[in-house]
Design a protein around this motif. Structure first.
Motif, mmCIF file in Angstrom:
data_model
loop_
_atom_site.group_PDB
_atom_site.id
_atom_site.type_symbol
_atom_site.label_atom_id
_atom_site.label_comp_id
_atom_site.label_asym_id
_atom_site.label_seq_id
_atom_site.Cartn_x
_atom_site.Cartn_y
_atom_site.Cartn_z
ATOM 1 N N VAL A 51 0.839 -1.198 0.000
ATOM 2 C CA VAL A 51 0.000 0.000 0.000
ATOM 3 C C VAL A 51 0.878 1.254 0.000
ATOM 4 N N ALA A 52 1.991 1.200 0.726
ATOM 5 C CA ALA A 52 2.917 2.338 0.718
ATOM 6 C C ALA A 52 3.427 2.573 -0.700
ATOM 7 N N SER A 53 3.715 1.485 -1.394
ATOM 8 C CA SER A 53 4.211 1.589 -2.755
ATOM 9 C C SER A 53 3.120 2.135 -3.683
ATOM 10 N N TYR A 54 1.875 1.712 -3.427
ATOM 11 C CA TYR A 54 0.734 2.240 -4.199
ATOM 12 C C TYR A 54 0.669 3.764 -4.027
ATOM 13 N N GLU A 55 0.778 4.219 -2.780
ATOM 14 C CA GLU A 55 0.637 5.671 -2.549
ATOM 15 C C GLU A 55 1.781 6.465 -3.181
ATOM 16 N N VAL A 56 2.990 5.964 -3.035
ATOM 17 C CA VAL A 56 4.129 6.761 -3.505
ATOM 18 C C VAL A 56 4.128 6.880 -5.037
ATOM 19 N N GLY A 57 3.530 5.878 -5.716
ATOM 20 C CA GLY A 57 3.511 5.922 -7.187
ATOM 21 C C GLY A 57 2.225 6.475 -7.775
ATOM 22 N N LEU A 58 1.288 6.830 -6.925
ATOM 23 C CA LEU A 58 -0.014 7.300 -7.414
ATOM 24 C C LEU A 58 0.117 8.537 -8.297
ATOM 25 N N PHE A 59 1.110 9.336 -7.989
ATOM 26 C CA PHE A 59 1.388 10.553 -8.756
ATOM 27 C C PHE A 59 1.538 10.229 -10.251
ATOM 28 N N VAL A 60 2.190 9.112 -10.540
ATOM 29 C CA VAL A 60 2.439 8.748 -11.941
ATOM 30 C C VAL A 60 1.123 8.412 -12.629
ATOM 31 N N THR A 61 0.340 7.543 -12.000
ATOM 32 C CA THR A 61 -0.900 7.072 -12.633
ATOM 33 C C THR A 61 -1.885 8.211 -12.842
ATOM 34 N N THR A 62 -1.915 9.139 -11.905
ATOM 35 C CA THR A 62 -2.897 10.218 -12.004
ATOM 36 C C THR A 62 -2.311 11.438 -12.696
ATOM 37 N N ALA A 63 -1.133 11.286 -13.265
ATOM 38 C CA ALA A 63 -0.446 12.404 -13.925
ATOM 39 C C ALA A 63 -0.361 13.614 -13.000
ATOM 40 N N GLY A 64 -0.158 13.327 -11.729
ATOM 41 C CA GLY A 64 0.026 14.415 -10.766
ATOM 42 C C GLY A 64 -1.187 15.293 -10.574
ATOM 43 N N SER A 65 -2.349 14.778 -10.929
ATOM 44 C CA SER A 65 -3.506 15.677 -10.980
ATOM 45 C C SER A 65 -4.479 15.493 -9.816
ATOM 46 N N MET A 66 -4.026 14.791 -8.781
ATOM 47 C CA MET A 66 -4.986 14.436 -7.742
ATOM 48 C C MET A 66 -4.745 15.197 -6.445
ATOM 49 N N SER A 67 -4.072 16.318 -6.534
ATOM 50 C CA SER A 67 -3.801 17.152 -5.370
ATOM 51 C C SER A 67 -2.563 16.628 -4.632
ATOM 52 N N ALA A 68 -2.035 17.460 -3.745
ATOM 53 C CA ALA A 68 -0.739 17.164 -3.135
ATOM 54 C C ALA A 68 -0.737 15.838 -2.366
ATOM 55 N N PHE A 69 -1.825 15.540 -1.669
ATOM 56 C CA PHE A 69 -1.892 14.298 -0.898
ATOM 57 C C PHE A 69 -2.695 13.213 -1.633
ATOM 58 N N GLY A 70 -2.896 13.400 -2.920
ATOM 59 C CA GLY A 70 -3.593 12.382 -3.711
ATOM 60 C C GLY A 70 -5.061 12.257 -3.364
ATOM 61 N N ASP A 71 -5.610 13.271 -2.678
ATOM 62 C CA ASP A 71 -6.974 13.143 -2.158
ATOM 63 C C ASP A 71 -7.988 13.987 -2.931
ATOM 64 N N GLY A 72 -7.674 14.278 -4.205
ATOM 65 C CA GLY A 72 -8.556 15.132 -5.008
ATOM 66 C C GLY A 72 -9.973 14.595 -5.115
ATOM 67 N N ALA A 73 -10.125 13.261 -5.117
ATOM 68 C CA ALA A 73 -11.481 12.695 -5.226
ATOM 69 C C ALA A 73 -12.246 12.922 -3.925
ATOM 70 N N GLY A 74 -11.589 12.684 -2.793
ATOM 71 C CA GLY A 74 -12.252 12.893 -1.504
ATOM 72 C C GLY A 74 -12.643 14.351 -1.324
ATOM 73 N N ARG A 75 -11.757 15.239 -1.729
ATOM 74 C CA ARG A 75 -12.055 16.676 -1.609
ATOM 75 C C ARG A 75 -13.206 17.063 -2.536
#
Ligand SMILES: C[S@@+](CC[C@H](N)C(=O)[O-])C[C@H]1O[C@@H](n2cnc3c(N)ncnc32)[C@H](O)[C@@H]1O
Length: 410
Positions: free
Chosen positions: A162-186
């Motif tokens: 899961v740690a690896s999932y989070e650290v690489g999420l930036f790549v899959t989302t093209a960096g578009s999911m907000s700083a903490f990757g929580d753009g959907a929750g927000r």
């Protein structure tokens, strides 16, 4: 056409469990992110051309009739070399992202495992249950090429996948999911506050919340509410609990359960949420989960799901073909079936009165000033659909995710 560049990795946020990311790691993430965007913006449009100029004329010459099914389009596109090259590159980018994330995490694995263990020790806000088994629709698939999916454990107590999932999420989302990757929750918070301005939930359930990446914005937006992040996977919950603690959250519990049939008492939540969860289940599980939502909601309570929109009768065959891609090549097998299901009929069958149903669109909500204004306009799964439209135009239209839900009748 000018290229729209994604943000750089240094813009991502850090919390108490964020692993050390060296210059070379960040360069790898930036390269893969840009490759991802390049494939979506520049290479993908050529597939339509290959279809129009090569595949469709050949099909017409052979059969004398146009395509009537997106599955037939897929069958013939699979033999096209341009399509093959794009698809192979896209799969390979995903595999490289998984490997890049694992490379970072495995190097720091022991220290990270110990940090998680220490943060979680003796806390009753983390409730794991070793009687919960991971259903086959999850355990048989390494979703989006994650080795071991969310559940892999190298040693007991592990949360590395899961740690690896989070650290690489930036790549899959093209960096578009907000700083903490929580753009959907927000985005969900924004949607709910606009659509239901007087709603003041006291207990919220995020079903399939994994490590809470998109759950925590709910806890931040409703600080007087108690949020339960529930998932079948212990590694995600362990990691999520330690992560939330490190970020100072005091109103969040992490509970292991199967959302199809939980042990929570009936009518115990004001709001039940899923975020990108239903498409990773199965046709039977979706039915069971919606019934469980009906059981667990208090009268007047809100059920809300965030997904890609399913196919409507007017959805063009080409779009159906492109949107099923993840089902075939990104280890998201249920998506092809889920796309064809009618969410309103499913909610009605689960006992939600049709006059309480609603739906809408939302785009990732990004902290002001952090990224380019267009960031977040692309859903992780549909960059190519939006490629034809400028991202600025898409942002104005507020496109992105599809939300649907209902309220429980009083
Ligand atoms: C794509 S992830 C989404 C995670 C999270 N909601 C987010 O926004 O990132 C889907 C999650 O749903 C969980 N899940 C799928 N079926 C479930 C079920 N029946 N009960 C509980 N969790 C489930 C999986 O374990 C996985 O963590």
């Amino acid at each position: 056409m000018s290229a729209i560049l994604p943000p750089t990795y240094d813009r991502t946020g850090r919390h108490g469990l964020t692993p050390e990311v060296t210059h070379d790691d960040a360069a790898r993430f930036n390269f893969l992110t840009n490759l991802n965007v390049y494939l979506g913006q520049r290479v993908f449009p050529g597939i339509k051309q290959a279809f129009e100029k090569r595949v469709k004329p050949k099909h017409l010459a052979r059969t004398g009739v146009d395509f009537t099914s997106h599955r037939d389009i897929r069958d013939e596109m699979r033999a096209d070399p341009y399509y093959q090259a794009w698809a192979a590159l896209r799969v390979n980018t995903m595999e490289m992202r998984q490997q890049a994330g694992r490379h970072v995490v495995l190097r720091q694995y022991d220290a990270m495992t110990e940090k998680i263990r220490a943060a979680n020790a003796g806390k009753n806000t983390l409730q794991l249950d070793d009687k919960v088994t991971v259903p086959e629709y999850l355990s048989q698939v390494d979703n989006h090429w994650m080795p071991g999916s969310y559940y892999g454990e190298i040693v007991p107590g592990d949360a590395g996948a899961v740690a690896s999932y989070e650290v690489g999420l930036f790549v899959t989302t093209a960096g578009s999911m907000s700083a903490f990757g929580d753009g959907a929750g927000r985005a969900i918070v924004k949607f709910v506050k606009e659509r239901f301005p007087n709603f003041q939930p006291k207990r919220i359930l995020d079903l399939g919340g994994a490590f809470g990446i998109n759950s925590l914005p709910l806890a931040a937006a409703f600080p007087d509410a108690e949020l339960v992040v529930m998932d079948v996977g212990a590694p995600a919950l362990r990691y999520g609990h330690a992560r939330a603690q490190s970020m100072g959250y005091t109103n969040v519990q992490f509970v292991q359960a199967n959302g199809e049939h939980t042990n929570f008492p009936a009518e115990s939540f004001d709001w039940i949420q899923t975020t990108m969860t239903l498409h990773e289940t199965s046709a039977n599980a979706v039915v069971n989960i919606l019934k469980e939502c009906q059981r667990l909601l208090k009268p007047g309570g809100l059920m809300l799901h965030l997904e890609q929109p399913n196919f409507a009768p007017e959805t063009p065959l080409w779009e159906r073909f492109t949107r099923d891609w993840d089902a075939w090549y990104n280890n998201e097998p249920f998506w092809a079936k889920f796309h064809t299901m009618n969410v309103f009929d499913l909610m009605a069958d689960a006992g939600f009165a049709r006059d309480t149903h609603f739906d809408g669109r939302a785009k990732a909500d990004i902290e002001a000033g952090r990224y380019q204004p267009w960031a977040g306009t692309l859903s992780r799964h549909s960059p190519e659909q939006k490629a034809a439209m400028s991202q600025q135009e898409s942002a104005r239209k507020g496109e992105g995710w599809y939300l649907f839900g209902a309220t429980k009748s009083t």
